[in-house]
Design a protein around this motif. Sequence first.
Motif, mmCIF file in Angstrom:
data_model
loop_
_atom_site.group_PDB
_atom_site.id
_atom_site.type_symbol
_atom_site.label_atom_id
_atom_site.label_comp_id
_atom_site.label_asym_id
_atom_site.label_seq_id
_atom_site.Cartn_x
_atom_site.Cartn_y
_atom_site.Cartn_z
ATOM 1 N N UNK A 1 16.805 7.262 -8.068
ATOM 2 C CA UNK A 1 17.091 6.187 -7.114
ATOM 3 C C UNK A 1 15.787 5.700 -6.451
ATOM 4 N N UNK A 2 15.650 4.375 -6.330
ATOM 5 C CA UNK A 2 14.480 3.836 -5.648
ATOM 6 C C UNK A 2 14.944 3.200 -4.339
ATOM 7 N N UNK A 3 14.359 3.638 -3.208
ATOM 8 C CA UNK A 3 14.738 3.048 -1.912
ATOM 9 C C UNK A 3 13.631 2.113 -1.449
ATOM 10 N N UNK A 4 14.028 1.044 -0.794
ATOM 11 C CA UNK A 4 13.040 0.055 -0.332
ATOM 12 C C UNK A 4 12.801 0.219 1.163
ATOM 13 N N UNK A 5 11.531 0.201 1.562
ATOM 14 C CA UNK A 5 11.193 0.330 2.982
ATOM 15 C C UNK A 5 11.585 -0.943 3.725
ATOM 16 N N UNK A 6 11.909 -0.798 5.014
ATOM 17 C CA UNK A 6 12.164 -2.004 5.822
ATOM 18 C C UNK A 6 10.810 -2.686 6.064
ATOM 19 N N UNK A 7 10.872 -3.938 6.480
ATOM 20 C CA UNK A 7 9.651 -4.701 6.750
ATOM 21 C C UNK A 7 8.780 -3.968 7.780
ATOM 22 N N UNK A 8 9.440 -3.427 8.789
ATOM 23 C CA UNK A 8 8.753 -2.734 9.891
ATOM 24 C C UNK A 8 8.049 -1.470 9.377
ATOM 25 N N UNK A 9 8.773 -0.674 8.548
ATOM 26 C CA UNK A 9 8.187 0.554 7.997
ATOM 27 C C UNK A 9 6.979 0.218 7.104
ATOM 28 N N UNK A 10 7.155 -0.850 6.326
ATOM 29 C CA UNK A 10 6.089 -1.280 5.423
ATOM 30 C C UNK A 10 4.830 -1.675 6.216
ATOM 31 N N UNK A 11 5.079 -2.373 7.335
ATOM 32 C CA UNK A 11 3.969 -2.840 8.177
ATOM 33 C C UNK A 11 3.228 -1.645 8.776
ATOM 34 N N UNK A 12 3.982 -0.673 9.292
ATOM 35 C CA UNK A 12 3.346 0.511 9.900
ATOM 36 C C UNK A 12 2.569 1.272 8.831
ATOM 37 N N UNK A 13 3.172 1.417 7.659
ATOM 38 C CA UNK A 13 2.502 2.141 6.568
ATOM 39 C C UNK A 13 1.144 1.492 6.274
ATOM 40 N N UNK A 14 1.128 0.170 6.190
ATOM 41 C CA UNK A 14 -0.113 -0.515 5.835
ATOM 42 C C UNK A 14 -1.122 -0.545 6.973
ATOM 43 N N UNK A 15 -0.639 -0.918 8.179
ATOM 44 C CA UNK A 15 -1.595 -1.025 9.294
ATOM 45 C C UNK A 15 -2.048 0.357 9.754
ATOM 46 N N UNK A 16 -1.128 1.318 9.706
ATOM 47 C CA UNK A 16 -1.440 2.647 10.238
ATOM 48 C C UNK A 16 -2.196 3.532 9.265
ATOM 49 N N UNK A 17 -1.974 3.334 7.971
ATOM 50 C CA UNK A 17 -2.553 4.289 7.012
ATOM 51 C C UNK A 17 -3.398 3.651 5.918
ATOM 52 N N UNK A 18 -2.912 2.551 5.340
ATOM 53 C CA UNK A 18 -3.652 1.965 4.216
ATOM 54 C C UNK A 18 -4.950 1.295 4.711
ATOM 55 N N UNK A 19 -4.837 0.524 5.802
ATOM 56 C CA UNK A 19 -6.027 -0.178 6.298
ATOM 57 C C UNK A 19 -7.109 0.823 6.759
ATOM 58 N N UNK A 20 -6.769 1.841 7.584
ATOM 59 C CA UNK A 20 -7.814 2.814 7.975
ATOM 60 C C UNK A 20 -8.463 3.505 6.773
ATOM 61 N N UNK A 21 -7.660 3.782 5.741
ATOM 62 C CA UNK A 21 -8.230 4.455 4.576
ATOM 63 C C UNK A 21 -9.201 3.518 3.856
ATOM 64 N N UNK A 22 -8.799 2.253 3.719
ATOM 65 C CA UNK A 22 -9.665 1.290 3.025
ATOM 66 C C UNK A 22 -10.954 1.071 3.818
ATOM 67 N N UNK A 23 -10.853 1.059 5.162
ATOM 68 C CA UNK A 23 -12.062 0.826 5.975
ATOM 69 C C UNK A 23 -13.080 1.953 5.805
ATOM 70 N N UNK A 24 -12.603 3.151 5.495
ATOM 71 C CA UNK A 24 -13.533 4.276 5.316
ATOM 72 C C UNK A 24 -14.278 4.196 3.981
ATOM 73 N N UNK A 25 -13.834 3.310 3.099
ATOM 74 C CA UNK A 25 -14.553 3.088 1.842
ATOM 75 C C UNK A 25 -13.802 3.634 0.654
ATOM 76 N N UNK A 26 -13.535 2.770 -0.327
ATOM 77 C CA UNK A 26 -12.786 3.212 -1.502
ATOM 78 C C UNK A 26 -13.699 3.905 -2.500
ATOM 79 N N UNK A 27 -14.904 3.361 -2.696
ATOM 80 C CA UNK A 27 -15.763 3.904 -3.755
ATOM 81 C C UNK A 27 -16.895 4.770 -3.202
#
Length: 431
Positions: A1-27
């Motif tokens: 089963x695949x569950x879809x995140x709500x818009x709010x959860x998706x936003x927190x995931x990206x602003x809270x975790x993906x953006x800080x990780x990318x700012x620290x440098x991918x390569x």
Amino acid sequence: MISTLSLWEDLIFNLGYVVPMAMQGTFTRNPRWVGFWSRWHPDPAAVRFVGRLRRRHPGGVLALHLGLTKSLLVLDPDTVQHVLDNSPMVYADPKPKRDGMAVFQQNAVTISRGEAWRDRRRFNEAVLDADQPAHAYADQILAIVREEVTSAIRLERWDDFDGLFARIMRRVIFGQRARDDTELTDLLRILMRRANRPVKLGKPKEFAPFYARIRQYLDNPEPGSLAALCRQTPATEQTKVENQIPHWMFAMWETLGTNTVRALAAILAHPSAEAGVRSELAGADLAKPEVIAELPYLEGCLQEAMRLWPTTPMLVREAVAADTLGGVTVPAGCQVVIWNTFNHRDRAVYPLADAFSPELWVDGRPSRLVNHLSSGPQVCAGVNLLLFIGKAVIATLLGEGRYVLLEPSLDPARPLPYAYNVFEIRLRRRA
Ligand code: HEM
């Protein structure tokens, strides 16, 4: 089963975790942003957040966005293993990785697919002696590590270790005459910083001089170096030998340096681990490659440090054909994410997630969710080489004297932090 995140959860995931990780440098890591986020971010591994998401959306596969790209986050161990077992033939390199890495290593094996991947993988495995615990040049490699560690003026801060691993890497790959070729490594660092940028503006001016230097070493290789092995190893038009080398360079330099320093810090912070390492080293002839290739407890320490603070926080893939994930058909083009920083610290699945437990590695990888070196056909091609060099550095250092970890401190009585900033490492050498 695949569950879809709500818009709010998706936003927190990206602003809270993906953006800080990318700012620290991918390569390559950016010390300023690593310092900022490791100080102020309460849960950089997203353990609590993703744990909550999983409780809310059971099923093991979550549909969300990674930046602007629709993606599937796979959490269930069978699905994680399925994706890695079918990489890169079904799950291959995603566009952001391909575009970023092409800035400094177009045609590298890690961004190759199909027949080109097979050809380049075979070449990488042959030069790196991937299936051997000790490389064919293990004698020379160990001698280089021992010389560099014992002759270093100071090994107490990150810059000291950065320089140490750069010298080891230049000598192992290109030979003695590259030892002080800091221009070569400066060029690579600049290119990798360009690769970190979200928008790539054509080929940087450093690209041509960087490859011109690599070609110089390849055209006239020093015996006993990996460059010499490159000349002796069969290659085809498709292999693109010079494009395979930058991966070995950054992996043996910044990646291995970071992981080795973290392992050393964890050993020094855990008296039982230091005692375990010292008893393994006692009486051993550390100048013998076959001795270094063994040392199972010290190897467990390195593996544990990599598990706790994985330098590849996530493995991202793009499906090149339709496949079934979580019981649902996913189309070609779908992006799939394996979140190492979460999986490695998931106490619900792995009770010792936040402790440093080197002994768990004595019988191999303790869980299929632990993938700091990836697994399956595309597993890190330098596994044995990196473990050998990492163990050789720590064994030589601890064989030489005693060290005390000053900062950042680690308390073995408490769950270990989700981030460990090596740029702030402070050690003190005791006679
Ligand atoms: C502690 C140091 C290292 C760590 C943590 C590490 C980790 C990894 C990981 C996670 C991958 C898979 C990446 C992905 O699929 O997205 C990988 C691939 C690879 N690594 Fe390493 N690596 C290290 C050192 C090395 C060294 C020293 C070498 C060679 C000298 C090396 C050569 C490679 C190559 C060639 C690949 C691509 C394999 C393929 O795509 O088939 N690595 N490594």
